[in-house]
Design a protein around this motif. Structure first.
Motif, PDB file in Angstrom:
ATOM      1  N   ALA A   1       0.837  -1.193   0.000  1.00 49.33           N
ATOM      2  CA  ALA A   1       0.000   0.000   0.000  1.00 49.33           C
ATOM      3  C   ALA A   1       0.870   1.240   0.000  1.00 49.33           C
ATOM      4  CB  ALA A   1      -0.914  -0.001   1.219  1.00 49.33           C
ATOM      5  N   SER A   2       0.498   2.178  -0.841  1.00 47.83           N
ATOM      6  CA  SER A   2       1.122   3.500  -0.843  1.00 47.83           C
ATOM      7  C   SER A   2       0.157   4.449  -0.153  1.00 47.83           C
ATOM      8  CB  SER A   2       1.408   3.957  -2.269  1.00 47.83           C
ATOM      9  OG  SER A   2       2.321   3.072  -2.904  1.00 47.83           O
ATOM     10  N   ILE A   3       0.603   5.060   0.926  1.00 46.99           N
ATOM     11  CA  ILE A   3      -0.288   5.844   1.783  1.00 46.99           C
ATOM     12  C   ILE A   3       0.203   7.287   1.852  1.00 46.99           C
ATOM     13  CG2 ILE A   3      -1.213   6.101   4.115  1.00 46.99           C
ATOM     14  CD1 ILE A   3      -0.865   3.111   4.499  1.00 46.99           C
ATOM     15  N   GLY A   4      -0.691   8.199   1.486  1.00 41.58           N
ATOM     16  CA  GLY A   4      -0.406   9.620   1.619  1.00 41.58           C
ATOM     17  C   GLY A   4      -1.310  10.235   2.664  1.00 41.58           C
ATOM     18  N   ILE A   5      -0.765  11.187   3.440  1.00 46.18           N
ATOM     19  CA  ILE A   5      -1.499  11.730   4.583  1.00 46.18           C
ATOM     20  C   ILE A   5      -1.460  13.249   4.541  1.00 46.18           C
ATOM     21  CG2 ILE A   5      -1.655  11.788   7.108  1.00 46.18           C
ATOM     22  CD1 ILE A   5      -0.022   9.139   7.084  1.00 46.18           C
ATOM     23  N   SER A   6      -2.609  13.863   4.826  1.00 49.06           N
ATOM     24  CA  SER A   6      -2.660  15.304   5.058  1.00 49.06           C
ATOM     25  C   SER A   6      -3.388  15.541   6.371  1.00 49.06           C
ATOM     26  CB  SER A   6      -3.376  16.029   3.913  1.00 49.06           C
ATOM     27  OG  SER A   6      -4.717  15.594   3.802  1.00 49.06           O
ATOM     28  N   LEU A   7      -3.083  16.659   7.017  1.00 42.82           N
ATOM     29  CA  LEU A   7      -3.609  16.940   8.352  1.00 42.82           C
ATOM     30  C   LEU A   7      -4.488  18.185   8.343  1.00 42.82           C
ATOM     31  CD1 LEU A   7      -0.333  16.307  10.362  1.00 42.82           C
ATOM     32  CD2 LEU A   7      -2.348  14.840  10.338  1.00 42.82           C
ATOM     33  N   TYR A   8      -5.598  18.066   9.012  1.00 43.15           N
ATOM     34  CA  TYR A   8      -6.494  19.215   9.228  1.00 43.15           C
ATOM     35  C   TYR A   8      -6.211  19.774  10.624  1.00 43.15           C
ATOM     36  CZ  TYR A   8     -10.754  21.692  10.559  1.00 43.15           C
ATOM     37  OH  TYR A   8     -11.645  22.633  11.014  1.00 43.15           O
ATOM     38  N   PRO A   9      -6.024  21.073  10.767  1.00 45.97           N
ATOM     39  CA  PRO A   9      -6.157  22.146   9.772  1.00 45.97           C
ATOM     40  C   PRO A   9      -4.818  22.591   9.178  1.00 45.97           C
ATOM     41  CG  PRO A   9      -6.148  23.089  11.961  1.00 45.97           C
ATOM     42  CD  PRO A   9      -5.963  21.606  12.148  1.00 45.97           C
ATOM     43  N   ILE A  10      -3.769  21.828   9.366  1.00 46.29           N
ATOM     44  CA  ILE A  10      -2.440  22.251   8.934  1.00 46.29           C
ATOM     45  C   ILE A  10      -2.354  22.365   7.422  1.00 46.29           C
ATOM     46  CG2 ILE A  10       0.008  21.637   8.940  1.00 46.29           C
ATOM     47  CD1 ILE A  10      -0.471  20.209  11.600  1.00 46.29           C
ATOM     48  N   HIS A  11      -2.890  21.359   6.714  1.00 46.32           N
ATOM     49  CA  HIS A  11      -2.736  21.292   5.256  1.00 46.32           C
ATOM     50  C   HIS A  11      -3.999  21.705   4.499  1.00 46.32           C
ATOM     51  CE1 HIS A  11       0.305  18.047   6.555  1.00 46.32           C
ATOM     52  NE2 HIS A  11       0.971  19.168   6.299  1.00 46.32           N
ATOM     53  N   GLY A  12      -5.012  22.159   5.184  1.00 49.88           N
ATOM     54  CA  GLY A  12      -6.227  22.593   4.500  1.00 49.88           C
ATOM     55  C   GLY A  12      -7.426  22.520   5.403  1.00 49.88           C
TER      56      GLY A  12
ATOM     57  N   SER B   1     -10.719  22.200   3.777  1.00 47.55           N
ATOM     58  CA  SER B   1     -11.794  21.539   3.033  1.00 47.55           C
ATOM     59  C   SER B   1     -11.357  20.130   2.669  1.00 47.55           C
ATOM     60  CB  SER B   1     -12.138  22.313   1.762  1.00 47.55           C
ATOM     61  OG  SER B   1     -11.071  22.245   0.829  1.00 47.55           O
ATOM     62  N   LEU B   2     -12.336  19.273   2.458  1.00 41.37           N
ATOM     63  CA  LEU B   2     -12.022  17.891   2.110  1.00 41.37           C
ATOM     64  C   LEU B   2     -11.295  17.827   0.775  1.00 41.37           C
ATOM     65  CD1 LEU B   2     -12.247  14.863   2.678  1.00 41.37           C
ATOM     66  CD2 LEU B   2     -14.488  14.889   1.565  1.00 41.37           C
ATOM     67  N   ALA B   3     -11.722  18.606  -0.184  1.00 45.46           N
ATOM     68  CA  ALA B   3     -11.082  18.586  -1.506  1.00 45.46           C
ATOM     69  C   ALA B   3      -9.601  18.944  -1.401  1.00 45.46           C
ATOM     70  CB  ALA B   3     -11.800  19.543  -2.449  1.00 45.46           C
ATOM     71  N   GLU B   4      -9.294  19.949  -0.617  1.00 42.35           N
ATOM     72  CA  GLU B   4      -7.902  20.378  -0.452  1.00 42.35           C
ATOM     73  C   GLU B   4      -7.085  19.319   0.269  1.00 42.35           C
ATOM     74  OE1 GLU B   4      -5.541  24.408   1.072  1.00 42.35           O
ATOM     75  OE2 GLU B   4      -7.638  24.029   1.665  1.00 42.35           O
ATOM     76  N   LEU B   5      -7.653  18.731   1.300  1.00 38.81           N
ATOM     77  CA  LEU B   5      -6.942  17.707   2.068  1.00 38.81           C
ATOM     78  C   LEU B   5      -6.722  16.446   1.235  1.00 38.81           C
ATOM     79  CD1 LEU B   5      -8.813  18.199   5.448  1.00 38.81           C
ATOM     80  CD2 LEU B   5      -6.390  18.675   5.034  1.00 38.81           C
ATOM     81  N   LEU B   6      -7.721  16.074   0.437  1.00 36.95           N
ATOM     82  CA  LEU B   6      -7.555  14.906  -0.434  1.00 36.95           C
ATOM     83  C   LEU B   6      -6.480  15.156  -1.491  1.00 36.95           C
ATOM     84  CD1 LEU B   6     -11.234  13.685  -1.049  1.00 36.95           C
ATOM     85  CD2 LEU B   6      -9.419  12.411   0.092  1.00 36.95           C
ATOM     86  N   GLU B   7      -6.463  16.343  -2.030  1.00 31.65           N
ATOM     87  CA  GLU B   7      -5.452  16.676  -3.043  1.00 31.65           C
ATOM     88  C   GLU B   7      -4.050  16.555  -2.466  1.00 31.65           C
ATOM     89  OE1 GLU B   7      -4.059  20.461  -5.857  1.00 31.65           O
ATOM     90  OE2 GLU B   7      -5.850  20.603  -4.579  1.00 31.65           O
ATOM     91  N   HIS B   8      -3.858  17.071  -1.263  1.00 32.15           N
ATOM     92  CA  HIS B   8      -2.544  17.005  -0.649  1.00 32.15           C
ATOM     93  C   HIS B   8      -2.169  15.580  -0.246  1.00 32.15           C
ATOM     94  CE1 HIS B   8      -2.917  21.537   0.492  1.00 32.15           C
ATOM     95  NE2 HIS B   8      -2.557  21.354  -0.781  1.00 32.15           N
ATOM     96  N   ALA B   9      -3.135  14.815   0.253  1.00 26.98           N
ATOM     97  CA  ALA B   9      -2.853  13.421   0.599  1.00 26.98           C
ATOM     98  C   ALA B   9      -2.531  12.618  -0.657  1.00 26.98           C
ATOM     99  CB  ALA B   9      -4.059  12.821   1.327  1.00 26.98           C
ATOM    100  N   ASP B  10      -3.202  12.932  -1.758  1.00 23.67           N
ATOM    101  CA  ASP B  10      -2.945  12.247  -3.024  1.00 23.67           C
ATOM    102  C   ASP B  10      -1.521  12.540  -3.519  1.00 23.67           C
ATOM    103  OD1 ASP B  10      -3.931  10.740  -5.389  1.00 23.67           O
ATOM    104  OD2 ASP B  10      -3.611  12.658  -6.395  1.00 23.67           O
TER     105      ASP B  10
END
Length: 394
Positions: free
Chosen positions: A341-352, A354-363
Protein backbone atom coordinates in the motif's frame (compact mmCIF):
# COMPACT_ATOMS: atom_id res chain seq x y z
CA UNK A 1 -82.70 2.17 16.57
CA UNK A 2 -84.60 0.61 13.59
CA UNK A 3 -83.04 -2.51 12.11
CA UNK A 4 -82.86 -0.90 8.65
CA UNK A 5 -80.51 1.77 9.99
CA UNK A 6 -78.34 -0.81 11.77
CA UNK A 7 -77.98 -2.90 8.63
CA UNK A 8 -77.39 0.18 6.47
CA UNK A 9 -74.56 1.25 8.76
CA UNK A 10 -73.11 -2.27 8.66
CA UNK A 11 -73.39 -2.61 4.88
CA UNK A 12 -71.84 0.80 4.26
CA UNK A 13 -68.92 0.18 6.60
CA UNK A 14 -68.31 -3.34 5.24
CA UNK A 15 -68.30 -1.99 1.68
CA UNK A 16 -65.70 0.64 2.54
CA UNK A 17 -63.50 -1.90 4.34
CA UNK A 18 -63.75 -4.37 1.45
CA UNK A 19 -62.62 -1.69 -1.03
CA UNK A 20 -59.75 -0.55 1.20
CA UNK A 21 -58.47 -4.06 1.80
CA UNK A 22 -58.76 -4.86 -1.91
CA UNK A 23 -56.78 -1.72 -2.77
CA UNK A 24 -54.10 -2.59 -0.22
CA UNK A 25 -53.80 -6.11 -1.55
CA UNK A 26 -52.80 -4.69 -4.93
CA UNK A 27 -49.89 -2.68 -3.53
CA UNK A 28 -46.65 -4.33 -4.76
CA UNK A 29 -44.87 -6.67 -2.34
CA UNK A 30 -47.89 -6.86 -0.04
CA UNK A 31 -48.66 -10.34 1.30
CA UNK A 32 -52.05 -11.92 0.68
CA UNK A 33 -53.55 -11.05 4.09
CA UNK A 34 -55.43 -7.92 2.97
CA UNK A 35 -56.81 -9.83 -0.02
CA UNK A 36 -58.33 -12.46 2.26
CA UNK A 37 -59.79 -9.72 4.47
CA UNK A 38 -61.30 -8.02 1.43
CA UNK A 39 -63.03 -11.31 0.69
CA UNK A 40 -64.14 -11.60 4.33
CA UNK A 41 -65.70 -8.16 4.22
CA UNK A 42 -67.43 -9.01 0.96
CA UNK A 43 -69.06 -12.06 2.55
CA UNK A 44 -69.98 -10.05 5.66
CA UNK A 45 -71.66 -7.52 3.37
CA UNK A 46 -73.42 -10.28 1.45
CA UNK A 47 -74.65 -11.79 4.73
CA UNK A 48 -76.18 -8.49 5.84
CA UNK A 49 -77.82 -7.87 2.46
CA UNK A 50 -79.19 -11.41 2.25
CA UNK A 51 -80.55 -11.24 5.80
CA UNK A 52 -82.33 -7.95 5.22
CA UNK A 53 -83.68 -8.95 1.80
CA UNK A 54 -84.99 -12.34 2.90
CA UNK A 55 -86.38 -10.92 6.13
CA UNK A 56 -88.51 -8.52 4.09
CA UNK A 57 -89.69 -11.15 1.57
CA UNK A 58 -89.93 -14.46 3.48
CA UNK A 59 -89.58 -15.42 7.12
CA UNK A 60 -86.93 -15.17 9.80
CA UNK A 61 -85.75 -18.78 9.43
CA UNK A 62 -84.66 -18.37 5.81
CA UNK A 63 -82.95 -15.06 6.57
CA UNK A 64 -81.04 -16.63 9.45
CA UNK A 65 -80.08 -19.62 7.25
CA UNK A 66 -78.57 -17.39 4.53
CA UNK A 67 -76.89 -15.15 7.08
CA UNK A 68 -75.33 -18.10 8.92
CA UNK A 69 -73.99 -19.69 5.72
CA UNK A 70 -72.31 -16.47 4.57
CA UNK A 71 -70.96 -15.40 7.97
CA UNK A 72 -69.25 -18.77 8.35
CA UNK A 73 -67.25 -18.01 5.19
CA UNK A 74 -66.40 -14.54 6.51
CA UNK A 75 -64.92 -15.94 9.73
CA UNK A 76 -62.88 -18.48 7.75
CA UNK A 77 -61.40 -15.82 5.47
CA UNK A 78 -60.69 -13.61 8.48
CA UNK A 79 -58.59 -16.33 10.13
CA UNK A 80 -56.76 -17.25 6.90
CA UNK A 81 -55.99 -13.58 6.29
CA UNK A 82 -54.39 -13.24 9.71
CA UNK A 83 -52.28 -16.35 9.10
CA UNK A 84 -51.06 -14.95 5.78
CA UNK A 85 -50.48 -11.45 7.12
CA UNK A 86 -48.30 -12.75 9.95
CA UNK A 87 -46.52 -15.24 7.68
CA UNK A 88 -47.49 -18.25 9.80
CA UNK A 89 -46.85 -21.69 8.40
CA UNK A 90 -50.30 -23.18 8.81
CA UNK A 91 -52.10 -25.05 6.06
CA UNK A 92 -55.40 -23.66 4.88
CA UNK A 93 -57.01 -27.07 4.57
CA UNK A 94 -57.78 -27.09 8.31
CA UNK A 95 -59.80 -23.89 7.92
CA UNK A 96 -61.63 -25.15 4.84
CA UNK A 97 -62.39 -28.42 6.59
CA UNK A 98 -63.90 -26.59 9.56
CA UNK A 99 -65.92 -24.39 7.19
CA UNK A 100 -67.26 -27.46 5.38
CA UNK A 101 -68.44 -28.92 8.68
CA UNK A 102 -70.09 -25.62 9.64
CA UNK A 103 -71.88 -25.30 6.31
CA UNK A 104 -73.01 -28.92 6.56
CA UNK A 105 -74.43 -28.21 10.01
CA UNK A 106 -76.29 -25.15 8.69
CA UNK A 107 -77.80 -27.18 5.82
CA UNK A 108 -78.71 -30.09 8.05
CA UNK A 109 -80.31 -27.72 10.53
CA UNK A 110 -82.31 -26.12 7.75
CA UNK A 111 -83.51 -29.36 6.17
CA UNK A 112 -84.23 -31.26 9.40
CA UNK A 113 -86.42 -30.71 12.41
CA UNK A 114 -83.56 -29.73 14.67
CA UNK A 115 -84.62 -27.13 17.18
CA UNK A 116 -83.55 -23.56 16.32
CA UNK A 117 -81.66 -23.34 19.59
CA UNK A 118 -79.57 -26.40 18.56
CA UNK A 119 -78.81 -24.90 15.15
CA UNK A 120 -77.76 -21.65 16.79
CA UNK A 121 -75.50 -23.43 19.23
CA UNK A 122 -73.64 -25.21 16.41
CA UNK A 123 -73.13 -21.99 14.45
CA UNK A 124 -72.12 -20.08 17.57
CA UNK A 125 -69.52 -22.70 18.46
CA UNK A 126 -68.01 -22.51 14.97
CA UNK A 127 -67.84 -18.72 14.87
CA UNK A 128 -66.61 -18.50 18.44
CA UNK A 129 -63.94 -21.07 17.64
CA UNK A 130 -62.58 -19.11 14.68
CA UNK A 131 -62.78 -15.82 16.57
CA UNK A 132 -61.03 -17.43 19.52
CA UNK A 133 -58.24 -18.54 17.22
CA UNK A 134 -57.96 -15.01 15.81
CA UNK A 135 -57.88 -13.53 19.32
CA UNK A 136 -55.21 -15.97 20.52
CA UNK A 137 -53.04 -15.56 17.40
CA UNK A 138 -53.27 -11.75 17.44
CA UNK A 139 -52.39 -11.66 21.14
CA UNK A 140 -49.49 -14.06 20.68
CA UNK A 141 -47.98 -11.93 17.88
CA UNK A 142 -48.94 -8.53 19.33
CA UNK A 143 -45.34 -7.34 19.51
CA UNK A 144 -44.77 -7.77 15.76
CA UNK A 145 -46.98 -4.79 14.85
CA UNK A 146 -46.45 -1.37 16.51
CA UNK A 147 -48.94 0.68 18.50
CA UNK A 148 -50.62 -2.37 20.10
CA UNK A 149 -52.82 -2.81 17.03
CA UNK A 150 -52.93 -6.60 17.23
CA UNK A 151 -53.75 -6.32 20.92
CA UNK A 152 -56.84 -4.35 19.89
CA UNK A 153 -57.64 -7.07 17.33
CA UNK A 154 -57.33 -9.69 20.06
CA UNK A 155 -59.58 -7.74 22.44
CA UNK A 156 -62.30 -7.16 19.82
CA UNK A 157 -62.16 -10.82 18.74
CA UNK A 158 -62.41 -12.02 22.35
CA UNK A 159 -65.46 -9.83 22.92
CA UNK A 160 -67.00 -11.24 19.75
CA UNK A 161 -66.47 -14.75 21.14
CA UNK A 162 -68.55 -13.77 24.17
CA UNK A 163 -71.07 -12.07 21.91
CA UNK A 164 -71.58 -15.14 19.71
CA UNK A 165 -71.82 -17.56 22.64
CA UNK A 166 -74.40 -15.45 24.45
CA UNK A 167 -76.41 -13.75 21.71
CA UNK A 168 -78.49 -16.80 20.72
CA UNK A 169 -79.53 -17.31 24.35
CA UNK A 170 -80.48 -13.64 24.68
CA UNK A 171 -82.41 -13.82 21.39
CA UNK A 172 -84.41 -16.76 22.70
CA UNK A 173 -85.30 -14.94 25.91
CA UNK A 174 -85.68 -11.43 24.49
CA UNK A 175 -86.55 -11.46 20.74
CA UNK A 176 -86.66 -7.67 20.62
CA UNK A 177 -82.97 -7.58 21.55
CA UNK A 178 -82.04 -8.82 18.07
CA UNK A 179 -81.52 -5.31 16.67
CA UNK A 180 -79.35 -4.33 19.63
CA UNK A 181 -77.36 -7.55 19.20
CA UNK A 182 -76.74 -6.81 15.55
CA UNK A 183 -75.65 -3.26 16.43
CA UNK A 184 -73.26 -4.50 19.11
CA UNK A 185 -71.85 -7.15 16.76
CA UNK A 186 -71.40 -4.56 14.01
CA UNK A 187 -69.44 -2.25 16.31
CA UNK A 188 -67.14 -5.07 17.45
CA UNK A 189 -66.55 -6.27 13.88
CA UNK A 190 -65.70 -2.74 12.77
CA UNK A 191 -63.21 -2.36 15.63
CA UNK A 192 -61.72 -5.73 14.70
CA UNK A 193 -61.23 -4.91 11.03
CA UNK A 194 -60.23 -1.31 11.74
CA UNK A 195 -57.33 -2.59 13.85
CA UNK A 196 -56.34 -4.95 11.04
CA UNK A 197 -56.53 -2.09 8.54
CA UNK A 198 -54.29 -0.01 10.78
CA UNK A 199 -51.89 -2.96 11.08
CA UNK A 200 -51.56 -3.11 7.30
CA UNK A 201 -50.91 0.64 7.17
CA UNK A 202 -48.29 0.26 9.91
CA UNK A 203 -46.61 -2.42 7.81
CA UNK A 204 -46.65 -0.07 4.81
CA UNK A 205 -45.05 2.62 6.97
CA UNK A 206 -42.34 0.20 8.14
CA UNK A 207 -41.58 -0.77 4.55
CA UNK A 208 -41.41 2.89 3.51
CA UNK A 209 -38.99 3.76 6.31
CA UNK A 210 -36.87 0.72 5.46
CA UNK A 211 -36.87 1.64 1.77
CA UNK A 212 -35.72 5.17 2.60
CA UNK A 213 -32.97 3.77 4.83
CA UNK A 214 -31.86 1.41 2.06
CA UNK A 215 -31.87 4.26 -0.43
CA UNK A 216 -29.67 6.32 1.87
CA UNK A 217 -27.35 3.36 2.33
CA UNK A 218 -27.09 2.93 -1.43
CA UNK A 219 -26.43 6.64 -1.88
CA UNK A 220 -23.66 6.79 0.72
CA UNK A 221 -22.29 3.24 0.62
CA UNK A 222 -19.95 1.38 -1.67
CA UNK A 223 -21.95 -1.67 -2.86
CA UNK A 224 -18.95 -4.00 -3.06
CA UNK A 225 -17.24 -3.42 0.28
CA UNK A 226 -19.97 -1.83 2.38
CA UNK A 227 -17.67 1.08 3.22
CA UNK A 228 -18.74 4.69 2.81
CA UNK A 229 -18.23 6.28 -0.58
CA UNK A 230 -16.92 9.66 -1.69
CA UNK A 231 -20.41 11.15 -1.73
CA UNK A 232 -20.71 10.31 1.96
CA UNK A 233 -17.40 12.01 2.70
CA UNK A 234 -18.31 15.09 0.71
CA UNK A 235 -21.67 15.36 2.48
CA UNK A 236 -20.65 14.68 6.05
CA UNK A 237 -16.97 15.65 6.31
CA UNK A 238 -17.51 19.10 7.79
CA UNK A 239 -20.21 17.80 10.14
CA UNK A 240 -17.90 15.02 11.28
CA UNK A 241 -15.18 17.55 12.07
CA UNK A 242 -17.57 19.68 14.12
CA UNK A 243 -18.87 16.68 16.08
CA UNK A 244 -15.59 14.83 16.54
CA UNK A 245 -12.92 17.48 16.95
CA UNK A 246 -12.38 19.79 19.88
CA UNK A 247 -10.10 22.85 19.90
CA UNK A 248 -6.40 22.01 19.54
CA UNK A 249 -7.17 18.61 18.05
CA UNK A 250 -6.30 17.38 14.56
CA UNK A 251 -7.81 15.17 11.90
CA UNK A 252 -5.91 13.13 9.33
CA UNK A 253 -6.99 12.32 5.79
CA UNK A 254 -5.21 9.10 4.85
CA UNK A 255 -5.23 8.28 1.13
CA UNK A 256 -4.51 4.58 0.45
CA UNK A 257 -3.67 3.15 -2.97
CA UNK A 258 -3.17 -0.62 -3.03
CA UNK A 259 0.02 -1.88 -4.63
CA UNK A 260 0.11 -5.01 -6.80
CA UNK A 261 -3.66 -5.20 -7.08
CA UNK A 262 -4.04 -5.05 -10.87
CA UNK A 263 -2.24 -8.40 -11.45
CA UNK A 264 -4.82 -10.11 -9.21
CA UNK A 265 -7.65 -9.03 -11.48
CA UNK A 266 -5.64 -9.90 -14.60
CA UNK A 267 -4.44 -13.34 -13.49
CA UNK A 268 -7.01 -14.59 -10.97
CA UNK A 269 -10.09 -12.82 -12.28
CA UNK A 270 -12.39 -10.11 -11.00
CA UNK A 271 -14.07 -12.48 -8.55
CA UNK A 272 -10.79 -12.89 -6.67
CA UNK A 273 -10.14 -9.16 -6.92
CA UNK A 274 -13.54 -8.40 -5.37
CA UNK A 275 -12.84 -10.76 -2.48
CA UNK A 276 -9.48 -9.08 -1.89
CA UNK A 277 -11.16 -5.66 -1.78
CA UNK A 278 -13.75 -6.92 0.73
CA UNK A 279 -10.98 -8.27 2.92
CA UNK A 280 -9.12 -4.96 2.74
CA UNK A 281 -12.32 -3.14 3.74
CA UNK A 282 -12.82 -5.44 6.74
CA UNK A 283 -9.25 -4.87 7.87
CA UNK A 284 -9.67 -1.12 7.64
CA UNK A 285 -12.82 -1.32 9.76
CA UNK A 286 -11.07 -3.51 12.29
CA UNK A 287 -8.15 -1.15 12.92
CA UNK A 288 -10.06 2.16 12.98
CA UNK A 289 -12.32 3.70 15.61
CA UNK A 290 -16.04 4.40 15.56
CA UNK A 291 -15.31 8.12 15.21
CA UNK A 292 -13.23 7.53 12.07
CA UNK A 293 -14.54 7.37 8.50
CA UNK A 294 -13.53 4.57 6.12
CA UNK A 295 -14.40 4.99 2.47
CA UNK A 296 -13.68 3.42 -0.90
CA UNK A 297 -13.36 6.13 -3.55
CA UNK A 298 -12.12 4.16 -6.55
CA UNK A 299 -11.18 0.74 -7.82
CA UNK A 300 -8.34 0.07 -5.36
CA UNK A 301 -8.28 3.45 -3.62
CA UNK A 302 -9.44 3.99 -0.06
CA UNK A 303 -9.57 6.93 2.32
CA UNK A 304 -9.52 6.83 6.12
CA UNK A 305 -10.36 10.03 8.00
CA UNK A 306 -9.15 9.91 11.59
CA UNK A 307 -10.51 12.48 14.03
CA UNK A 308 -9.73 13.54 17.60
CA UNK A 309 -5.95 13.35 17.29
CA UNK A 310 -4.22 15.07 20.20
CA UNK A 311 -0.86 15.34 18.40
CA UNK A 312 0.28 15.12 14.79
CA UNK A 313 2.72 12.37 15.74
CA UNK A 314 -0.23 10.00 16.30
CA UNK A 315 -0.84 9.75 12.58
CA UNK A 316 2.43 7.88 12.11
CA UNK A 317 1.31 5.14 14.49
CA UNK A 318 -2.04 4.92 12.71
CA UNK A 319 -0.41 4.67 9.28
CA UNK A 320 2.00 2.00 10.48
CA UNK A 321 -0.92 -0.03 11.85
CA UNK A 322 -2.87 0.32 8.62
CA UNK A 323 0.15 -0.63 6.55
CA UNK A 324 0.74 -3.73 8.66
CA UNK A 325 -2.83 -4.86 8.06
CA UNK A 326 -2.64 -4.22 4.32
CA UNK A 327 0.64 -6.05 3.64
CA UNK A 328 -0.51 -9.21 5.46
CA UNK A 329 -1.29 -12.06 2.99
CA UNK A 330 -4.90 -12.41 1.87
CA UNK A 331 -6.30 -15.90 1.20
CA UNK A 332 -8.98 -16.28 -1.46
CA UNK A 333 -10.14 -19.86 -1.95
CA UNK A 334 -6.88 -21.83 -2.41
CA UNK A 335 -4.68 -18.85 -3.33
CA UNK A 336 -2.74 -16.33 -1.25
CA UNK A 337 -2.14 -12.79 -2.41
CA UNK A 338 0.33 -10.30 -0.98
CA UNK A 339 -0.41 -6.65 -1.49
CA UNK A 340 1.33 -3.48 -0.55
CA UNK A 341 0.00 0.00 0.00
CA UNK A 342 1.12 3.50 -0.84
CA UNK A 343 -0.29 5.84 1.78
CA UNK A 344 -0.41 9.62 1.62
CA UNK A 345 -1.50 11.73 4.58
CA UNK A 346 -2.66 15.30 5.06
CA UNK A 347 -3.61 16.94 8.35
CA UNK A 348 -6.49 19.21 9.23
CA UNK A 349 -6.16 22.15 9.77
CA UNK A 350 -2.44 22.25 8.93
CA UNK A 351 -2.74 21.29 5.26
CA UNK A 352 -6.23 22.59 4.50
CA UNK A 353 -9.73 23.23 5.76
CA UNK A 354 -11.79 21.54 3.03
CA UNK A 355 -12.02 17.89 2.11
CA UNK A 356 -11.08 18.59 -1.51
CA UNK A 357 -7.90 20.38 -0.45
CA UNK A 358 -6.94 17.71 2.07
CA UNK A 359 -7.55 14.91 -0.43
CA UNK A 360 -5.45 16.68 -3.04
CA UNK A 361 -2.54 17.00 -0.65
CA UNK A 362 -2.85 13.42 0.60
CA UNK A 363 -2.94 12.25 -3.02
CA UNK A 364 0.28 14.13 -3.77
CA UNK A 365 1.97 12.54 -0.75
CA UNK A 366 0.77 9.11 -1.92
CA UNK A 367 2.33 9.63 -5.38
CA UNK A 368 5.61 10.55 -3.75
CA UNK A 369 5.56 7.09 -2.13
CA UNK A 370 4.70 5.50 -5.48
CA UNK A 371 7.68 7.15 -7.15
CA UNK A 372 10.05 6.19 -4.36
CA UNK A 373 9.33 2.47 -4.37
CA UNK A 374 5.78 2.00 -3.01
CA UNK A 375 4.72 0.22 0.18
CA UNK A 376 5.02 2.98 2.75
CA UNK A 377 3.43 6.18 3.98
CA UNK A 378 4.28 9.84 3.69
CA UNK A 379 2.85 12.98 5.29
CA UNK A 380 2.27 15.84 2.87
CA UNK A 381 4.56 18.84 2.82
CA UNK A 382 4.83 21.61 0.27
CA UNK A 383 8.61 21.39 0.80
CA UNK A 384 9.76 17.94 -0.34
CA UNK A 385 12.87 18.10 1.75
CA UNK A 386 10.69 18.31 4.86
CA UNK A 387 8.31 15.52 3.87
CA UNK A 388 7.85 12.97 6.61
CA UNK A 389 8.27 9.34 5.54
CA UNK A 390 7.09 6.24 7.29
CA UNK A 391 9.39 3.46 8.42
CA UNK A 392 7.98 1.15 5.82
CA UNK A 393 9.37 3.48 3.14
CA UNK A 394 12.96 2.57 3.84
Amino acid sequence: MPSEIVHTIGCTAYSVFAILFLWMSRVPRTNSGPGWWAGAMAFALAARLAYQLLLDQTDLAEAVFAYAALVAVEKTLLAIGLVEFLGLKLRHRWFWGALLLAEAWVVIGWLSDIQPIARSVGLAVFNAGFLGYVAWTAFRHRSEIPHHLLLLTAAASAMLVVHWMSAFLIFQAFPNWRVTGFLLGTVLVLVQYLSLLAAVLAEFQRRLVQAEANALDMAFQDPLTGLNNQRYMNTLFEKALVLANRPHQYSAVIFIDLDNFKPINDLAGHHAGDEVLRTVANRLRRCTRSTDICARIGGDEFVVICTQLEATEQVGDIATKLLGELIAPIAVEDKRFVLGASIGISLYPIHGNSLAELLEHADKAMYQIKRSGKNGYRIYSDQPSQTSAGPADR
